[in-house]
Design an enzyme around this catalytic site. Structure first.
Site, mmCIF file in Angstrom:
data_model
loop_
_atom_site.group_PDB
_atom_site.id
_atom_site.type_symbol
_atom_site.label_atom_id
_atom_site.label_comp_id
_atom_site.label_asym_id
_atom_site.label_seq_id
_atom_site.Cartn_x
_atom_site.Cartn_y
_atom_site.Cartn_z
ATOM 1 N N LYS A 116 0.819 -8.623 13.929
ATOM 2 C CA LYS A 116 -0.471 -8.899 13.300
ATOM 3 C C LYS A 116 -0.626 -10.409 13.358
ATOM 4 O O LYS A 116 0.126 -11.136 12.702
ATOM 5 C CB LYS A 116 -0.445 -8.398 11.855
ATOM 6 C CG LYS A 116 -1.628 -8.843 10.987
ATOM 7 C CD LYS A 116 -1.530 -8.224 9.589
ATOM 8 C CE LYS A 116 -2.669 -8.658 8.686
ATOM 9 N NZ LYS A 116 -2.597 -7.990 7.352
ATOM 10 N N GLU A 137 -4.482 3.354 15.602
ATOM 11 C CA GLU A 137 -3.786 3.182 14.324
ATOM 12 C C GLU A 137 -4.513 3.977 13.250
ATOM 13 O O GLU A 137 -5.678 3.723 12.952
ATOM 14 C CB GLU A 137 -3.711 1.693 13.934
ATOM 15 C CG GLU A 137 -2.985 1.461 12.612
ATOM 16 C CD GLU A 137 -2.796 -0.021 12.253
ATOM 17 O OE1 GLU A 137 -2.455 -0.827 13.158
ATOM 18 O OE2 GLU A 137 -3.014 -0.378 11.085
ATOM 19 N N ASP A 154 -11.935 -0.850 7.774
ATOM 20 C CA ASP A 154 -10.552 -0.818 7.299
ATOM 21 C C ASP A 154 -10.238 0.496 6.607
ATOM 22 O O ASP A 154 -10.150 0.526 5.377
ATOM 23 C CB ASP A 154 -10.316 -1.994 6.335
ATOM 24 C CG ASP A 154 -8.857 -2.145 5.980
ATOM 25 O OD1 ASP A 154 -8.022 -1.492 6.624
ATOM 26 O OD2 ASP A 154 -8.552 -2.915 5.053
ATOM 27 N N LYS A 210 -7.367 0.106 14.627
ATOM 28 C CA LYS A 210 -7.611 1.095 13.570
ATOM 29 C C LYS A 210 -8.733 2.041 13.983
ATOM 30 O O LYS A 210 -9.612 1.661 14.761
ATOM 31 C CB LYS A 210 -7.974 0.393 12.258
ATOM 32 C CG LYS A 210 -6.823 -0.415 11.669
ATOM 33 C CD LYS A 210 -7.165 -1.006 10.304
ATOM 34 C CE LYS A 210 -5.982 -1.846 9.809
ATOM 35 N NZ LYS A 210 -6.172 -2.364 8.428
ATOM 36 N N TRP A 256 -14.725 -9.138 1.223
ATOM 37 C CA TRP A 256 -13.840 -8.332 0.384
ATOM 38 C C TRP A 256 -14.616 -7.819 -0.836
ATOM 39 O O TRP A 256 -14.031 -7.252 -1.753
ATOM 40 C CB TRP A 256 -12.623 -9.146 -0.093
ATOM 41 C CG TRP A 256 -11.610 -9.426 0.995
ATOM 42 C CD1 TRP A 256 -11.572 -8.862 2.232
ATOM 43 C CD2 TRP A 256 -10.491 -10.329 0.929
ATOM 44 N NE1 TRP A 256 -10.498 -9.348 2.944
ATOM 45 C CE2 TRP A 256 -9.817 -10.258 2.177
ATOM 46 C CE3 TRP A 256 -9.986 -11.192 -0.057
ATOM 47 C CZ2 TRP A 256 -8.671 -11.011 2.457
ATOM 48 C CZ3 TRP A 256 -8.850 -11.940 0.225
ATOM 49 C CH2 TRP A 256 -8.208 -11.854 1.474
ATOM 50 N N GLU A 312 -4.500 4.380 1.038
ATOM 51 C CA GLU A 312 -4.916 3.117 0.428
ATOM 52 C C GLU A 312 -6.311 3.218 -0.170
ATOM 53 O O GLU A 312 -6.551 2.751 -1.286
ATOM 54 C CB GLU A 312 -4.869 1.998 1.478
ATOM 55 C CG GLU A 312 -5.414 0.676 0.964
ATOM 56 C CD GLU A 312 -5.363 -0.452 1.987
ATOM 57 O OE1 GLU A 312 -4.829 -0.247 3.090
ATOM 58 O OE2 GLU A 312 -5.845 -1.549 1.655
ATOM 59 N N GLU A 346 -5.831 -12.183 8.158
ATOM 60 C CA GLU A 346 -5.449 -12.184 6.749
ATOM 61 C C GLU A 346 -4.293 -13.144 6.465
ATOM 62 O O GLU A 346 -3.347 -12.810 5.763
ATOM 63 C CB GLU A 346 -5.102 -10.762 6.289
ATOM 64 C CG GLU A 346 -6.278 -9.802 6.422
ATOM 65 C CD GLU A 346 -6.037 -8.429 5.803
ATOM 66 O OE1 GLU A 346 -4.876 -7.989 5.753
ATOM 67 O OE2 GLU A 346 -7.025 -7.797 5.373
ATOM 68 N N ARG A 369 -18.590 -8.288 9.435
ATOM 69 C CA ARG A 369 -17.147 -8.113 9.626
ATOM 70 C C ARG A 369 -16.813 -7.061 10.685
ATOM 71 O O ARG A 369 -15.854 -7.219 11.442
ATOM 72 C CB ARG A 369 -16.505 -7.727 8.284
ATOM 73 C CG ARG A 369 -15.052 -7.355 8.431
ATOM 74 C CD ARG A 369 -14.350 -7.256 7.098
ATOM 75 N NE ARG A 369 -13.112 -6.489 7.251
ATOM 76 C CZ ARG A 369 -12.293 -6.209 6.250
ATOM 77 N NH1 ARG A 369 -12.570 -6.624 5.020
ATOM 78 N NH2 ARG A 369 -11.194 -5.514 6.453
ATOM 79 N N ASN A 371 2.562 -7.667 7.741
ATOM 80 C CA ASN A 371 2.591 -8.991 7.105
ATOM 81 C C ASN A 371 4.075 -9.355 7.072
ATOM 82 O O ASN A 371 4.775 -9.089 6.107
ATOM 83 C CB ASN A 371 2.000 -8.932 5.696
ATOM 84 C CG ASN A 371 0.507 -8.630 5.740
ATOM 85 O OD1 ASN A 371 -0.193 -9.030 6.667
ATOM 86 N ND2 ASN A 371 0.010 -7.914 4.742
ATOM 87 N N ARG A 409 0.825 -1.221 0.000
ATOM 88 C CA ARG A 409 0.000 0.000 0.000
ATOM 89 C C ARG A 409 0.856 1.266 0.000
ATOM 90 O O ARG A 409 0.438 2.293 0.524
ATOM 91 C CB ARG A 409 -0.977 0.024 1.169
ATOM 92 C CG ARG A 409 -1.764 -1.262 1.377
ATOM 93 C CD ARG A 409 -2.572 -1.642 0.187
ATOM 94 N NE ARG A 409 -3.243 -2.940 0.399
ATOM 95 C CZ ARG A 409 -3.935 -3.555 -0.560
ATOM 96 N NH1 ARG A 409 -4.064 -3.015 -1.760
ATOM 97 N NH2 ARG A 409 -4.515 -4.713 -0.314
HETATM 98 O O1 GCW Z 1 -6.216 -2.591 4.736
HETATM 99 C C1 GCW Z 1 -5.724 -3.862 4.705
HETATM 100 C C2 GCW Z 1 -4.743 -3.787 3.608
HETATM 101 C C3 GCW Z 1 -3.623 -4.760 3.740
HETATM 102 C C4 GCW Z 1 -3.023 -4.598 5.126
HETATM 103 C C5 GCW Z 1 -4.108 -4.876 6.155
HETATM 104 C C6 GCW Z 1 -3.624 -4.653 7.564
HETATM 105 C C7 GCW Z 1 -0.749 -4.853 5.769
HETATM 106 O O2 GCW Z 1 -5.411 -3.948 2.387
HETATM 107 O O3 GCW Z 1 -2.693 -4.478 2.743
HETATM 108 O O4 GCW Z 1 -1.929 -5.439 5.320
HETATM 109 O O5 GCW Z 1 -5.176 -3.999 5.970
HETATM 110 O O6 GCW Z 1 -3.828 -3.569 8.073
HETATM 111 O O7 GCW Z 1 -3.062 -5.558 8.137
#
Ligand code: GCW
Length: 696
Positions: free
Chosen positions: A304, A404, A382, A377, A559, A410, A308, A353, A227, A185
């Site tokens: 994390k 966060e 997201d 977040k 998604w 993004e 995901e 979600r 990640n 991103r």
């Molecule tokens: O918003 C999503 C993003 C991912 C990101 C994830 C996260 C780093 O599309 O790219 O991964 O959140 O915050 O972990």
């Protein structure tokens, strides 16, 4: 003599403009010469000599920054190593400095802490001196940048009495940088770290990264993607990380790493990563010892987990707390911390979600070690352009809950769209959670004042990269800037921050400042209008840039755009009321009750919480469909106007950067029109109504 002075003044006025390549590299530390001669002369009189007294590494940074900033702003070099034998000396130092120790400020400075500072005048040897003082080296550095900001924004300084301390202890950038140099991103080039050149060569640019971050009071950087590639924890990479840490340290920045929870298995040769397994515990302790040997002030780990596809404790039927505590115990002897992300959305937890993180984390409140912070977040989905605040804020009274935010755009037009994010972040901080009655704002949850958490922090997902101007879009730098300023003090206004940034970055001329500020301050609502009117959300595909209301991701329902907008012949929106997913009940009353009823839900979040018929009547008397049409129209028109308003600024700012922004605004206007046309055509299939608004 007179001729000499004249020549000096002329060159002093001409040289800086002629020599400056306006490529954005200098960010807000551009230090353009003060044009107002009487103000400049007043500055020159007040700061005619310098004394810097603090520990050597930071003293060098402070001296260099002052030498550079003052020479550029005032047009004359300011001699260092002055003595106080006349008025007009600037003194920067810590309480350990002999000259500061005599002032009797010790108690006050101690209360402000090592990152806090004062800036005010003092009488020393009968002379008036301007003093920047702190209990710590970082504070003296932040005070220095604060003073330079005052000068740069042409603020009169004849009567200063400033007392500052940061609201959040941890003020971090989270870099989603991969070890191959790419950035998840990221839209401004490659990773600044240049992993392959480390540790033998550290890109000198990292010093400017550190300067810029320190100028905002940021005090740490998580270097790698959440990640996380486990190899970052190998000896090879620890040496690289140590080289970065050495470079950032004098600027008060600590380094942190994202840790892969399965590292004991993936790089440690163990058969398991189970947090309750003694070998796993020993492995993490050994790893922490190894890291702290190389980097004694290493900040800690960001994780994390079970999200995901990232590994986590749940593979071993352990909780997030058990996972976090494993790493926390490993770093605790070294004073390190663990930041455990709450960005989890296991589909098995709940069909909606946005409810999942709350359901997983609320039962764990009070079970984390003292040196663990949860990181959440701003919103429960997201980083959408608009979300209600995340219901975990206020719901974890016994856990430090770190904020966060996402600086990288993004979901807000990458580095193509001009979107100033401070208004969005302010909306978040100012939101009232009501968990302890009216006035329980998110800001007070985050700074620990509402619920008394001992640790506090805020993280911003960085938008920096190797692009010459750091952030791709010249205006994206305003978001790095605003993030830093709000992490220091979340009560600053979006308007004040924009003004500061513009004056330091573009121009001090009031007309230009006003025009640029207007453009910036309207940009987020414009983006919301053309991408998610009335709380509609996630009308995108995999790149998170282009419009895609038909997106139907076969891998995961959540998604897909279809999962969120739920448009059909009956209506549109996600029903999160008690008749739907009941997500409203994760919020305290009266928010829960208000948002349960479309009549009392703010229109900006209407379709976030409700599925409503196309002909539902809004307060304006418009039907829902008419309001949607109007918002899309308005958004596209706002984007077109931004392009025109910027064109009118030609000549008021430098041509180089003007042209870059003009190009991006052209694309933004086209994209905004495409969002409008695509969404209206798509939704008209269901609403069976015409797409024309009264305005069109
Ligand atoms: O918003 C999503 C993003 C991912 C990101 C994830 C996260 C780093 O599309 O790219 O991964 O959140 O915050 O972990």
């Amino acid at each position: 003599m007179r001729r000499f002075v004249l020549i000096f003044l002329l060159t002093g006025m001409l040289v800086p403009t002629a020599a400056r390549a306006e490529d954005g590299y200098d960010l807000w530390l551009r230090y353009a010469p003060i044009e107002n001669i009487s103000l400049r002369d007043a500055y020159r009189q007040t700061i005619a000599g310098l004394i810097v007294q603090q520990s050597p590494a930071t003293a060098a940074m402070v001296s260099q920054e002052l030498a550079r900033g003052l020479a550029a702003l005032l047009g004359v070099p300011v001699p260092s190593r002055a003595t106080v034998d006349r008025d007009g000396v600037l003194i920067v130092g810590t309480i350990a400095a002999p000259v500061i120790a005599t002032l009797g400020w010790r108690d006050e400075l101690t209360r402000l802490g090592p990152e806090g500072f004062v800036i005010r005048y003092a009488r020393i040897n009968g002379h008036r001196a301007l003093v920047v003082a702190s209990a710590g080296d970082s504070g003296a550095l932040y005070g220095t940048f604060h003073l330079l900001r005052l000068l740069s924004t042409a603020t009169p300084i004849d009567r200063l009495d400033i007392r500052e301390r940061p609201r959040h202890q941890l003020r971090l950038l989270n870099h989603w940088d991969n070890l191959n140099g790419s950035i998840e991103r990221g839209y401004a080039g490659q990773s600044l770290w240049r992993w392959d050149e480390l540790p033998s060569r550290v890109d000198p640019r990292l010093r400017d990264y550190a300067r810029a971050s320190a100028s905002l009071g940021l005090n740490g950087a998580v270097l790698n993607n959440v990640n996380a590639d486990p190899r970052v924890l190998t000896a090879e990479y620890i040496a690289k990380v140590a080289a970065i840490a050495d470079t950032l340290r004098p600027y008060g920045l600590k380094v942190y790493l994202s840790a892969n929870f399965a590292a004991p298995r993936l790089i440690g040769g163990l058969a398991t990563a189970d947090p309750l397994d003694p070998d796993v515990q020993r492995w993490w302790k050994g790893k922490a010892d190894e890291i702290y040997t190389a980097i004694p002030d290493f900040g800690g780990f960001l994780v994390k987990a079970d999200s995901e596809g990232q590994p986590g404790p749940q593979a071993y039927q352990r909780t997030h707390a058990e996972g976090a505590n494993l790493l926390a115990d490993a770093v605790a002897p070294h004073g390190g911390i663990v930041i455990w992300r709450a960005f989890v959305y296991d589909a098995g937890v709940d069909p909606d979600r946005v409810k999942r993180a709350y359901l997983e984390f609320v039962p764990l409140d009070g079970t984390f070690r003292d040196n663990v912070l949860v990181q959440t977040k701003n919103g429960p989905l997201d980083f959408m352009p608009r979300e209600p605040y995340h219901p975990l804020f206020g719901a974890l009274p016994k856990t430090p809950n770190m904020v966060e935010l996402q600086i990288t755009q993004e979901y807000l037009g990458h580095s193509t769209h001009l979107v100033y994010l401070a208004p969005m972040w302010k909306e978040f901080f100012d939101a009232d959670t009501f968990v302890k009655g009216p006035g329980s704002t998110v800001a007070k949850v985050a700074d620990g004042s509402l619920q008394g958490q001992r640790r506090t922090g805020i993280a911003g997902v960085a938008n920096t990269g190797t692009d010459r101007n750091w952030t791709g879009h010249p205006f994206a730098a305003a978001n790095w800037y605003a993030y830093g300023r709000l992490s220091w003090n979340s009560s600053l206004t979006a308007e004040a921050i924009a003004d500061e940034w513009i004056v330091q970055t573009w121009s001090r001329r009031p007309g230009a400042v006003k025009a640029i500020a207007t453009l910036m301050l309207g940009s987020r609502e414009a983006y919301v209008n053309y991408t998610m009117p009335l709380g509609l959300h996630h009308l995108i595909g995999g790149d998170h840039y282009g419009v895609m209301p038909e997106a139907d991701d076969k891998r995961r329902a959540d998604w897909s755009a279809l999962y969120y907008h739920r448009a059909d012949d009956q209506g549109i929106g996600f029903d999160r009321t008690r008749r739907g997913s009941a997500a409203v009940d994760q919020y305290a009353k009266p928010n829960a009750d208000r948002w349960n009823d479309p009549e009392t839900t703010p229109e900006i979040l209407l379709l976030w919480f409700h599925h409503l018929p196309w002909n539902y009547r809004l307060k304006s008397g418009q039907t829902l469909w008419q309001a949607l049409v109007e918002h899309y129209d308005r958004g596209a028109e706002q984007a077109a106007r931004m392009e025109r308003d910027w064109a009118a600024l030609k000549g008021a700012v430098d041509d180089e950067r003007h042209a870059v922004v003009a190009g991006t605004l052209r694309q933004q206007a086209l994209d905004a029109a495409a969002w409008r046309d695509t969404c209206l055509a798509y939704f008209a299939q269901f609403s069976k109504q015409t797409m024309s608004a009264p305005a069109r």
